[in-house]
Design an enzyme around this catalytic site. Structure first.
Site, short mmCIF file in Angstrom:
data_model
loop_
_atom_site.label_atom_id
_atom_site.label_comp_id
_atom_site.label_asym_id
_atom_site.label_seq_id
_atom_site.Cartn_x
_atom_site.Cartn_y
_atom_site.Cartn_z
N PRO A 16 0.84 -1.21 0.00
CA PRO A 16 0.00 0.00 0.00
C PRO A 16 0.87 1.25 0.00
O PRO A 16 1.82 1.36 0.76
CB PRO A 16 -0.78 -0.11 1.33
N GLN A 71 -6.55 -2.13 2.86
CA GLN A 71 -5.86 -1.93 4.14
C GLN A 71 -6.67 -0.99 5.03
O GLN A 71 -7.01 0.12 4.62
CB GLN A 71 -4.47 -1.34 3.94
N CYS A 101 3.12 1.20 14.34
CA CYS A 101 3.91 0.62 15.43
C CYS A 101 3.01 0.59 16.65
O CYS A 101 2.91 1.58 17.36
CB CYS A 101 5.16 1.43 15.67
N LYS A 140 0.19 -5.59 8.62
CA LYS A 140 1.44 -5.04 8.08
C LYS A 140 2.12 -4.19 9.14
O LYS A 140 1.49 -3.32 9.75
CB LYS A 140 1.15 -4.19 6.84
N ASN A 202 9.34 -6.98 2.99
CA ASN A 202 9.11 -5.73 2.27
C ASN A 202 10.22 -4.72 2.57
O ASN A 202 10.75 -4.69 3.66
CB ASN A 202 7.74 -5.16 2.70
N GLY A 203 10.53 -3.94 1.54
CA GLY A 203 11.46 -2.83 1.70
C GLY A 203 12.57 -2.84 0.68
O GLY A 203 13.34 -3.80 0.59
N ASP A 204 12.61 -1.77 -0.14
CA ASP A 204 13.71 -1.53 -1.08
C ASP A 204 13.85 -2.58 -2.18
O ASP A 204 14.92 -2.66 -2.78
CB ASP A 204 15.05 -1.42 -0.34
N GLY A 226 6.74 -1.77 -3.04
CA GLY A 226 6.03 -0.49 -3.06
C GLY A 226 6.62 0.42 -4.12
O GLY A 226 6.28 0.34 -5.30
N ARG A 227 7.58 1.27 -3.69
CA ARG A 227 8.11 2.29 -4.59
C ARG A 227 8.76 1.69 -5.84
O ARG A 227 8.73 2.30 -6.91
CB ARG A 227 9.09 3.18 -3.82
#
Ligand SMILES: Cc1cc2nc3c(=O)[nH]c(=O)nc-3n(C[C@H](O)[C@H](O)[C@H](O)COP(=O)(O)O)c2cc1C
Length: 375
Positions: A16, A71, A101, A140, A202-204, A226-227
């Site tokens: 998302p 979401q 968080c 998430k 997830n991430g990068d 994502g990006r």
């Protein structure tokens, strides 16, 4: 790949991205191929129950936009439960919960036994949702507040116990924001904390090799992008191909990038109308342009975009302007080609420094402005 009762055709997910993962973008990525499940921007549960028009627009979908996860964001258990029921009735395939968080307040004052109380409260909220619907409920989260408070493994375990179907984890802490390296060991700790449910890393992830590295090093069941999908809507298709054959497909040609961008633009107008669609496309188009090579002329014009006709004019002008950076066959001269993407966790010392020329320097993925505290 299975997510509770849901069978997916791939283990690749679209993360998302508030303001971006709307219907036009999801359809664009799906048409390119390879995607297992797409998720909407985060939607406030209360707004959805109140039938707020903005919330309803966020969940707008179409038969080609399947399977779709929505979401939800909220802290009132009854509202989250009722919103999940509403989404199930509307035919949504699964509900994801934005965990931000959840122990943030507690982490700030040093943790302790209150942390478990907060964890219990979160688990109770999720339990209420899981019991109210048949579709999968997923969560998430980030790794935790900071390196001293890596709470995701405990949270994931608690959520598995109350029936979540999968955990998505962005391998950074809240304190990191979007800087620093993705912590693959942190993702692995979440994978090891749960017994039977898939964990999605997830991430990068901006390349097929990065997706493979994340899976190999962490044992996660799939990867959420994502990006990276903005630079490269082909990432899902190319990654699936790489998983299946070990072969890396070449980056799409400039012509193909322009074709997909134009399709995205048309869908934007179809869904949001010409005026609003154009305004929204102002922040989308520069992501495509990041892989065009020299694009100042395009970016300067596109931020003022107001109509379909203007878009086609500015694209034509840009193609003429870009020709000066190309050879006789219309290919970008090597010195103008964008540097390959290298995710934070695959970067080496040799990968480039600030002193290197821009064409060889490999930078972090930019983060669009917005409420980072809820991402
Ligand atoms: C502009 C933007 C909007 C985001 N919106 C959301 C969101 O609505 N819900 C969420 O859980 N995460 C959100 N995130 C976080 C992403 O889903 C993802 O976890 C993060 O960007 C790391 O993955 P990436 O490196 O593949 O982009 C957002 C991130 C960005 C940059």
């Amino acid at each position: 790949m299975r997510l509770g009762s849901l069978t997916l055709t791939s283990n690749l997910f679209l993360s998302p991205l508030a303001g971006y993962t709307n219907l036009p973008f999801r359809l664009t990525v799906r048409e390119v191929g390879g995607l297992g499940l797409a998720t909407t921007d985060l939607v406030n549960a209360r707004s959805l129950l109140e039938k707020n028009s903005k919330a309803l627009k966020l969940i707008e979908s179409s038969p080609a936009d399947r399977p779709l996860a929505v979401q939800l964001f909220g802290s009132v258990p009854e509202e989250m439960r009722d919103a999940a029921i509403q989404l199930e009735t509307l035919g949504v395939a699964s509900v994801d919960i934005n965990m931000g968080c959840p122990v943030r307040k507690v982490c700030k004052v040093g943790g302790g036994s209150a942390m478990m109380t907060e964890l219990d409260k979160t688990a109770a909220l999720v339990k209420g949702m899981v019991e109210a619907v048949k579709i999968p409920v997923t969560a998430k989260m980030r790794l935790g507040w900071d390196d001293q408070n890596i709470t995701a493994p405990d949270l994931a375990r608690a959520l598995e116990n109350v029936g979540v179907a999968a955990i998505f984890v962005h391998g950074r802490t809240r304190q990191q924001g979007f800087s620093g390296t993705i912590n693959l060991d942190g993702i692995r700790a979440v994978v090891e904390a749960v017994k039977n449910i898939p964990v999605i890393g997830n991430g990068d992830v901006t390349t097929p090799q990065a997706a493979k590295k994340m899976i190999d090093d962490t044992g996660c069941a799939g990867v959420s992008v994502g990006r990276g999908a903005f630079y490269n809507p082909w990432i899902f298709l190319h990654t699936l191909h790489y998983f299946a054959t070990g072969e890396l497909l070449p980056e799409p040609s400039f012509a193909e990038r322009v074709r997909v961008m134009c399709r995205h633009f048309d869908l934007m107008i179809e869904v949001f109308g010409e005026e609003h669609g154009c305004r929204m496309f102002r922040k989308v188009a520069p992501w495509y342009a990041k892989r065009f090579g020299p694009a100042n002329e395009f970016n300067k014009q596109v931020v003022r975009l107001r109509s379909r006709a203007e878009f086609h004019d500015l694209l034509e002008n840009y193609l003429r302007w870009r020709a000066q950076f190309c050879d006789d066959r219309g290919e970008l001269l090597p010195r103008f080609q964008p540097a390959p993407m290298v995710p934070s966790f695959l970067r080496t010392e040799e990968a480039g420094s600030a002193d290197d020329p821009p064409s060889t320097r490999r930078s972090a993925i930019p983060v669009p402005s917005g409420p980072v505290e809820v991402w």
